[in-house]
Design a protein around this motif. Structure first.
Motif, mmCIF file in Angstrom:
data_model
loop_
_atom_site.group_PDB
_atom_site.id
_atom_site.type_symbol
_atom_site.label_atom_id
_atom_site.label_comp_id
_atom_site.label_asym_id
_atom_site.label_seq_id
_atom_site.Cartn_x
_atom_site.Cartn_y
_atom_site.Cartn_z
ATOM 1 N N ASP A 102 4.108 7.984 -1.840
ATOM 2 C CA ASP A 102 3.326 8.502 -0.719
ATOM 3 C C ASP A 102 3.124 7.372 0.290
ATOM 4 O O ASP A 102 2.260 6.514 0.116
ATOM 5 C CB ASP A 102 1.979 9.022 -1.213
ATOM 6 C CG ASP A 102 1.166 9.671 -0.109
ATOM 7 O OD1 ASP A 102 1.597 9.637 1.076
ATOM 8 O OD2 ASP A 102 0.091 10.217 -0.414
ATOM 9 N N TRP A 103 3.937 7.373 1.338
ATOM 10 C CA TRP A 103 3.918 6.307 2.335
ATOM 11 C C TRP A 103 2.803 6.490 3.360
ATOM 12 O O TRP A 103 2.669 5.701 4.287
ATOM 13 C CB TRP A 103 5.281 6.201 3.020
ATOM 14 C CG TRP A 103 6.298 5.645 2.069
ATOM 15 C CD1 TRP A 103 7.082 6.345 1.201
ATOM 16 C CD2 TRP A 103 6.580 4.269 1.840
ATOM 17 N NE1 TRP A 103 7.845 5.487 0.454
ATOM 18 C CE2 TRP A 103 7.567 4.211 0.829
ATOM 19 C CE3 TRP A 103 6.115 3.085 2.399
ATOM 20 C CZ2 TRP A 103 8.080 3.001 0.359
ATOM 21 C CZ3 TRP A 103 6.644 1.882 1.935
ATOM 22 C CH2 TRP A 103 7.607 1.852 0.936
ATOM 23 N N ARG A 104 1.961 7.516 3.176
ATOM 24 C CA ARG A 104 0.827 7.732 4.080
ATOM 25 C C ARG A 104 -0.373 6.878 3.699
ATOM 26 O O ARG A 104 -1.275 6.705 4.522
ATOM 27 C CB ARG A 104 0.410 9.207 4.067
ATOM 28 C CG ARG A 104 1.494 10.149 4.571
ATOM 29 C CD ARG A 104 1.104 11.582 4.328
ATOM 30 N NE ARG A 104 1.011 11.785 2.873
ATOM 31 C CZ ARG A 104 0.602 12.907 2.302
ATOM 32 N NH1 ARG A 104 0.238 13.935 3.022
ATOM 33 N NH2 ARG A 104 0.543 12.998 0.980
ATOM 34 N N ILE A 105 -0.408 6.359 2.476
ATOM 35 C CA ILE A 105 -1.581 5.604 2.042
ATOM 36 C C ILE A 105 -1.698 4.312 2.856
ATOM 37 O O ILE A 105 -0.711 3.736 3.276
ATOM 38 C CB ILE A 105 -1.545 5.291 0.529
ATOM 39 C CG1 ILE A 105 -0.338 4.429 0.175
ATOM 40 C CG2 ILE A 105 -1.567 6.562 -0.298
ATOM 41 C CD1 ILE A 105 -0.358 3.914 -1.251
ATOM 42 N N ARG A 106 -2.937 3.924 3.119
ATOM 43 C CA ARG A 106 -3.215 2.689 3.844
ATOM 44 C C ARG A 106 -4.388 1.995 3.172
ATOM 45 O O ARG A 106 -5.330 2.666 2.787
ATOM 46 C CB ARG A 106 -3.546 2.949 5.329
ATOM 47 C CG ARG A 106 -2.385 3.516 6.148
ATOM 48 C CD ARG A 106 -1.231 2.523 6.216
ATOM 49 N NE ARG A 106 -0.127 2.960 7.033
ATOM 50 C CZ ARG A 106 0.934 3.633 6.607
ATOM 51 N NH1 ARG A 106 1.021 3.998 5.360
ATOM 52 N NH2 ARG A 106 1.916 3.945 7.434
ATOM 53 N N PRO A 107 -4.335 0.715 3.004
ATOM 54 C CA PRO A 107 -3.200 -0.151 3.308
ATOM 55 C C PRO A 107 -2.095 0.042 2.260
ATOM 56 O O PRO A 107 -2.368 0.376 1.113
ATOM 57 C CB PRO A 107 -3.789 -1.553 3.222
ATOM 58 C CG PRO A 107 -4.936 -1.442 2.265
ATOM 59 C CD PRO A 107 -5.469 -0.050 2.449
ATOM 60 N N LEU A 108 -0.868 -0.184 2.697
ATOM 61 C CA LEU A 108 0.256 -0.103 1.773
ATOM 62 C C LEU A 108 0.200 -1.305 0.830
ATOM 63 O O LEU A 108 -0.002 -2.431 1.283
ATOM 64 C CB LEU A 108 1.586 -0.108 2.526
ATOM 65 C CG LEU A 108 1.938 1.169 3.280
ATOM 66 C CD1 LEU A 108 3.151 0.949 4.181
ATOM 67 C CD2 LEU A 108 2.184 2.318 2.318
ATOM 68 N N PRO A 109 0.387 -1.074 -0.470
ATOM 69 C CA PRO A 109 0.390 -2.196 -1.411
ATOM 70 C C PRO A 109 1.563 -3.142 -1.128
ATOM 71 O O PRO A 109 2.605 -2.736 -0.607
ATOM 72 C CB PRO A 109 0.577 -1.526 -2.778
ATOM 73 C CG PRO A 109 0.272 -0.082 -2.575
ATOM 74 C CD PRO A 109 0.534 0.212 -1.128
ATOM 75 N N LYS A 110 1.386 -4.401 -1.500
ATOM 76 C CA LYS A 110 2.422 -5.414 -1.270
ATOM 77 C C LYS A 110 3.759 -4.995 -1.875
ATOM 78 O O LYS A 110 4.810 -5.199 -1.266
ATOM 79 C CB LYS A 110 1.985 -6.769 -1.829
ATOM 80 C CG LYS A 110 3.005 -7.870 -1.570
ATOM 81 C CD LYS A 110 2.584 -9.186 -2.169
ATOM 82 C CE LYS A 110 3.548 -10.312 -1.925
ATOM 83 N NZ LYS A 110 4.964 -10.046 -1.978
ATOM 84 N N ALA A 111 3.745 -4.385 -3.045
ATOM 85 C CA ALA A 111 4.994 -3.968 -3.695
ATOM 86 C C ALA A 111 5.752 -2.955 -2.834
ATOM 87 O O ALA A 111 6.978 -2.995 -2.747
ATOM 88 C CB ALA A 111 4.705 -3.382 -5.075
ATOM 89 N N MET A 112 5.034 -2.053 -2.167
ATOM 90 C CA MET A 112 5.685 -1.072 -1.290
ATOM 91 C C MET A 112 6.207 -1.745 -0.030
ATOM 92 O O MET A 112 7.287 -1.403 0.457
ATOM 93 C CB MET A 112 4.721 0.069 -0.949
ATOM 94 C CG MET A 112 4.469 1.002 -2.124
ATOM 95 S SD MET A 112 3.261 2.291 -1.764
ATOM 96 C CE MET A 112 4.233 3.414 -0.759
ATOM 97 N N LEU A 113 5.466 -2.689 0.495
ATOM 98 C CA LEU A 113 5.927 -3.428 1.676
ATOM 99 C C LEU A 113 7.192 -4.234 1.353
ATOM 100 O O LEU A 113 8.136 -4.253 2.142
ATOM 101 C CB LEU A 113 4.829 -4.350 2.193
ATOM 102 C CG LEU A 113 3.581 -3.662 2.749
ATOM 103 C CD1 LEU A 113 2.479 -4.676 3.028
ATOM 104 C CD2 LEU A 113 3.921 -2.861 3.990
#
Length: 159
Positions: A102-113
């Motif tokens: 789910d790329w809508r979550i904020r802040p994006l976790p470092k692993a997703m970045l």
């Protein structure tokens, strides 16, 4: 809607929040995507092009699609995944665990970045590698000796 835009150059990676910066993206990025002087590299770009147009009124010119390049090289109508291309041609196994996150979550976790950054930056290496093979196919209709030089220069390291 586009949650994140991933842009990599030879020297830097950019992750742009499509949710927060939605209203500004056209203003700041449209001239880059419409420039004939800058090559834009995508993988399987059909949906990306629709989303850029629909969400930001951005048209893309001078693009290179690694999926389409693979289809030309292998003379197939079946596209392949970015993970397959990366493993096959670069010997690197991409982590695809966040592909359906789910790329809508904020802040994006470092692993997703990190996942997003690597997914974009690897395309530059694939473009160089696959571009060499596409050039081979194009030039193979010309001089045989030139084709052999290109084949030698761009063979996978494991061969």
């Amino acid at each position: 809607f586009v949650c994140l835009l991933q842009i990599s150059t030879v020297s830097k990676d950019y992750l742009i929040d499509g949710l927060t910066l939605h209203q500004s993206i056209h203003h700041y990025l449209s001239h880059i995507f419409s420039s004939h002087k800058i090559k834009k590299v995508f993988h399987g770009c059909d949906n990306d092009l629709k989303w850029l147009k629909c969400n930001f009124e951005i048209d893309v010119v001078n693009l290179y699609d690694t999926s389409k390049a693979y289809m030309i090289i292998e003379n197939t109508k079946v596209p392949c995944s970015l993970s397959f291309l990366t493993k096959t041609y670069l010997g690197y196994q991409l982590d695809k665990s966040y592909q359906k996150a789910d790329w809508r979550i904020r802040p994006l976790p470092k692993a997703m970045l990190d996942y997003a950054r690597i997914d974009a930056s690897i395309l530059l290496f694939l473009c160089l590698y696959l571009g060499a093979f596409v050039d081979i196919l194009i030039f193979s209709f010309g001089s045989e000796s030139y084709t052999l030089v290109l084949l030698f220069l761009f063979l996978p390291l494991s061969i």
